[in-house]
Scaffold this motif. Structure first.
Motif, PDB file in Angstrom:
ATOM      1  N   ALA A 169       0.867  -1.180   0.000  1.00  0.00           N
ATOM      2  CA  ALA A 169       0.000   0.000   0.000  1.00  0.00           C
ATOM      3  C   ALA A 169       0.900   1.224   0.000  1.00  0.00           C
ATOM      4  N   ASP A 170       0.864   1.996  -1.061  1.00  0.00           N
ATOM      5  CA  ASP A 170       1.640   3.229  -1.149  1.00  0.00           C
ATOM      6  C   ASP A 170       0.648   4.370  -1.306  1.00  0.00           C
ATOM      7  N   GLY A 171       0.411   5.083  -0.228  1.00  0.00           N
ATOM      8  CA  GLY A 171      -0.635   6.104  -0.266  1.00  0.00           C
ATOM      9  C   GLY A 171      -1.990   5.437  -0.427  1.00  0.00           C
ATOM     10  N   ASN A 172      -2.746   5.895  -1.396  1.00  0.00           N
ATOM     11  CA  ASN A 172      -4.078   5.312  -1.628  1.00  0.00           C
ATOM     12  C   ASN A 172      -4.081   4.280  -2.748  1.00  0.00           C
ATOM     13  N   VAL A 173      -2.877   3.844  -3.161  1.00  0.00           N
ATOM     14  CA  VAL A 173      -2.761   2.871  -4.245  1.00  0.00           C
ATOM     15  C   VAL A 173      -2.225   1.553  -3.669  1.00  0.00           C
ATOM     16  N   TRP A 174      -2.993   0.487  -3.876  1.00  0.00           N
ATOM     17  CA  TRP A 174      -2.661  -0.830  -3.337  1.00  0.00           C
ATOM     18  C   TRP A 174      -2.435  -1.803  -4.495  1.00  0.00           C
ATOM     19  N   THR A 175      -1.372  -2.594  -4.396  1.00  0.00           N
ATOM     20  CA  THR A 175      -1.112  -3.617  -5.411  1.00  0.00           C
ATOM     21  C   THR A 175      -0.732  -4.915  -4.719  1.00  0.00           C
ATOM     22  N   SER A 176      -1.035  -6.039  -5.372  1.00  0.00           N
ATOM     23  CA  SER A 176      -0.733  -7.331  -4.754  1.00  0.00           C
ATOM     24  C   SER A 176       0.016  -8.225  -5.723  1.00  0.00           C
ATOM     25  N   ALA A 177       0.600  -9.266  -5.165  1.00  0.00           N
ATOM     26  CA  ALA A 177       1.241 -10.298  -5.966  1.00  0.00           C
ATOM     27  C   ALA A 177       0.169 -11.148  -6.636  1.00  0.00           C
ATOM     28  N   GLY A 178       0.594 -12.286  -7.196  1.00  0.00           N
ATOM     29  CA  GLY A 178      -0.312 -13.075  -8.019  1.00  0.00           C
ATOM     30  C   GLY A 178      -1.394 -13.820  -7.266  1.00  0.00           C
ATOM     31  N   MET A 179      -2.506 -13.992  -7.913  1.00  0.00           N
ATOM     32  CA  MET A 179      -3.591 -14.896  -7.571  1.00  0.00           C
ATOM     33  C   MET A 179      -4.024 -14.796  -6.111  1.00  0.00           C
ATOM     34  N   THR A 180      -3.643 -15.781  -5.271  1.00  0.00           N
ATOM     35  CA  THR A 180      -4.170 -15.844  -3.913  1.00  0.00           C
ATOM     36  C   THR A 180      -3.753 -14.659  -3.057  1.00  0.00           C
ATOM     37  N   ALA A 181      -2.669 -13.968  -3.409  1.00  0.00           N
ATOM     38  CA  ALA A 181      -2.265 -12.789  -2.651  1.00  0.00           C
ATOM     39  C   ALA A 181      -3.331 -11.699  -2.713  1.00  0.00           C
ATOM     40  N   GLY A 182      -4.206 -11.768  -3.717  1.00  0.00           N
ATOM     41  CA  GLY A 182      -5.306 -10.820  -3.797  1.00  0.00           C
ATOM     42  C   GLY A 182      -6.240 -10.927  -2.604  1.00  0.00           C
ATOM     43  N   ILE A 183      -6.337 -12.130  -2.017  1.00  0.00           N
ATOM     44  CA  ILE A 183      -7.163 -12.303  -0.824  1.00  0.00           C
ATOM     45  C   ILE A 183      -6.552 -11.528   0.340  1.00  0.00           C
ATOM     46  N   ASP A 184      -5.234 -11.584   0.480  1.00  0.00           N
ATOM     47  CA  ASP A 184      -4.575 -10.803   1.518  1.00  0.00           C
ATOM     48  C   ASP A 184      -4.826  -9.307   1.315  1.00  0.00           C
ATOM     49  N   LEU A 185      -4.823  -8.890   0.055  1.00  0.00           N
ATOM     50  CA  LEU A 185      -5.074  -7.489  -0.255  1.00  0.00           C
ATOM     51  C   LEU A 185      -6.485  -7.070   0.148  1.00  0.00           C
ATOM     52  N   THR A 186      -7.494  -7.849  -0.251  1.00  0.00           N
ATOM     53  CA  THR A 186      -8.863  -7.446   0.066  1.00  0.00           C
ATOM     54  C   THR A 186      -9.144  -7.556   1.559  1.00  0.00           C
ATOM     55  N   LEU A 187      -8.541  -8.536   2.247  1.00  0.00           N
ATOM     56  CA  LEU A 187      -8.681  -8.594   3.696  1.00  0.00           C
ATOM     57  C   LEU A 187      -8.086  -7.350   4.346  1.00  0.00           C
ATOM     58  N   ALA A 188      -6.973  -6.867   3.803  1.00  0.00           N
ATOM     59  CA  ALA A 188      -6.355  -5.651   4.328  1.00  0.00           C
ATOM     60  C   ALA A 188      -7.246  -4.431   4.059  1.00  0.00           C
ATOM     61  N   LEU A 189      -7.891  -4.387   2.900  1.00  0.00           N
ATOM     62  CA  LEU A 189      -8.802  -3.288   2.597  1.00  0.00           C
ATOM     63  C   LEU A 189      -9.987  -3.288   3.558  1.00  0.00           C
ATOM     64  N   VAL A 190     -10.517  -4.484   3.822  1.00  0.00           N
ATOM     65  CA  VAL A 190     -11.631  -4.590   4.774  1.00  0.00           C
ATOM     66  C   VAL A 190     -11.177  -4.167   6.161  1.00  0.00           C
ATOM     67  N   GLU A 191      -9.979  -4.606   6.557  1.00  0.00           N
ATOM     68  CA  GLU A 191      -9.457  -4.208   7.864  1.00  0.00           C
ATOM     69  C   GLU A 191      -9.302  -2.696   7.949  1.00  0.00           C
ATOM     70  N   ASP A 192      -8.893  -2.079   6.853  1.00  0.00           N
ATOM     71  CA  ASP A 192      -8.759  -0.625   6.798  1.00  0.00           C
ATOM     72  C   ASP A 192     -10.115   0.056   7.024  1.00  0.00           C
ATOM     73  N   ASP A 193     -11.182  -0.579   6.559  1.00  0.00           N
ATOM     74  CA  ASP A 193     -12.527   0.003   6.678  1.00  0.00           C
ATOM     75  C   ASP A 193     -13.226  -0.361   7.974  1.00  0.00           C
ATOM     76  N   LEU A 194     -13.137  -1.636   8.357  1.00  0.00           N
ATOM     77  CA  LEU A 194     -13.991  -2.157   9.423  1.00  0.00           C
ATOM     78  C   LEU A 194     -13.232  -2.698  10.634  1.00  0.00           C
TER      79      LEU A 194
END
Length: 323
Positions: free
Chosen positions: A145-170
């Motif tokens: 996460a660099d500022g408001n731009v988030w990027t993830s590694a391949g495939m299953t790492a996207g789950i870690d990314l969206t979990l982090a986004l949810v944690e950021d919100d909730l």
């Protein structure tokens, strides 16, 4: 209600949609529709995935989204200019922009990663860096996460990314509940490596796989050849020969790599002192662990933890206590 726009394009890889389940379950966790997801494409209409599945999409049409997520593909090529322009316009009004896997290439084409750190699938990291030298591409991170731009590694790492986004919100409690329902570890830290010592070994037989599982579960033990051979129900000499034939490594080297893998994960998690990490992963003391890290990574454990803390925005006061 945070509106999430998911940007699709022809021949994207369908597994990139799996991380969206985190938002779906988040709605169940909080008891109402907190997130609303819309699938977008350049002009709307049906979009075919690389496996042949068809997803119905809507056009961007100047709509505003809280979060825009761009998916990835198995192969990388130039994107449609119209899609990149729509993405650029929509990202300008969004609170967050994210990409899973090679979706980072689209963000880069739109100029959204210029001067930023970014992650992508390790197999495409060099190409992303070559095409866009202004980006600081890290080929060994799960997500960044660099500022408001988030990027993830391949495939299953996207789950870690969206979990982090949810944690950021909730918050962490909701994110942890979602991870449990998804039957995954509570999200890996963004600084965690894309690579796994077990994945690199890839033994052929169940017997050697069983030994590796035993070693990983008992890293605090000495894990001598005699101990591992006993776990395999073989004599030490026969075990060493079979192990090297199947993994290409000696048992001692494989055990050290498993220890390094576990120690690096604990360091990047940031909750344990160096002494505790050394003891829990079987290095016995900090100095032995330091020498192993220098051989494997060219950096001491403190530097790797400091880098992970920087990437993840960890509290600096915790580091002072742990060090």
């Amino acid at each position: 209600m945070p509106a999430i726009g998911v940007v699709l394009f022809p021949n994207f890889q369908v597994m990139n949609l799996a991380p969206l389940t985190a938002f779906e379950i988040a709605n169940l966790e909080v008891g109402h529709d907190f997130y609303a997801i819309t699938f977008l494409s350049e002009v709307g209409g049906p979009i075919r995935t690389s496996i042949g599945m068809v997803i119905d999409t809507e056009p961007f049409a100047g709509r505003r989204f809280d979060t825009v997520i761009v998916v990835g593909a198995l192969t990388v090529g130039p994107s449609a200019p119209g899609l990149i322009e729509r993405l650029r316009e929509t990202a300008a009004t969004a609170r967050r922009v994210a990409a899973t896997c090679t979706g980072a290439f689209l963000l880069a084409e739109a100029g959204l990663l210029d001067g930023r750190r970014a992650a992508t699938h390790w197999a495409h990291a060099r190409e992303l860096q070559r095409l866009h030298p202004s980006i600081k591409v890290d080929d060994d991170r799960i997500f960044i996460a660099d500022g408001n731009v988030w990027t993830s590694a391949g495939m299953t790492a996207g789950i870690d990314l969206t979990l982090a986004l949810v944690e950021d919100d909730l918050g962490a409690t909701v994110s942890k509940g979602i991870a449990k329902k998804l039957v995954v570890y509570h999200r890996r830290t963004g600084g965690q490596s894309q690579f796994s010592a077990l994945l690199e070994l890839q033994p052929r037989s169940d017997r050697v796989q069983k030994v590796l599982a035993y070693a990983q579960s008992n890293l605090r033990n000495e894990l001598s050849v005699d101990e591992l051979a006993e776990a395999a129900c073989l004599g030490p000499r026969q075990f060493s020969r079979i192990f090297r034939e199947e993994t290409g490594q000696s048992p001692a080297k494989a055990v050290e790599n498993l220890r390094l893998d576990a120690a690096r994960t604990m360091l990047e998690d940031g909750r344990h002192s160096l002494d505790t990490v050394a003891q829990e992963t079987g290095f016995a003391d900090r100095e032995r662990m330091r020498r192993a890290f220098l051989r494997a990574f060219g950096q001491p454990p403190q530097v790797i933890r400091r880098n992970a803390r920087h990437l993840n925005g960890s509290d600096a006061a915790l580091a002072a206590v742990c060090d």
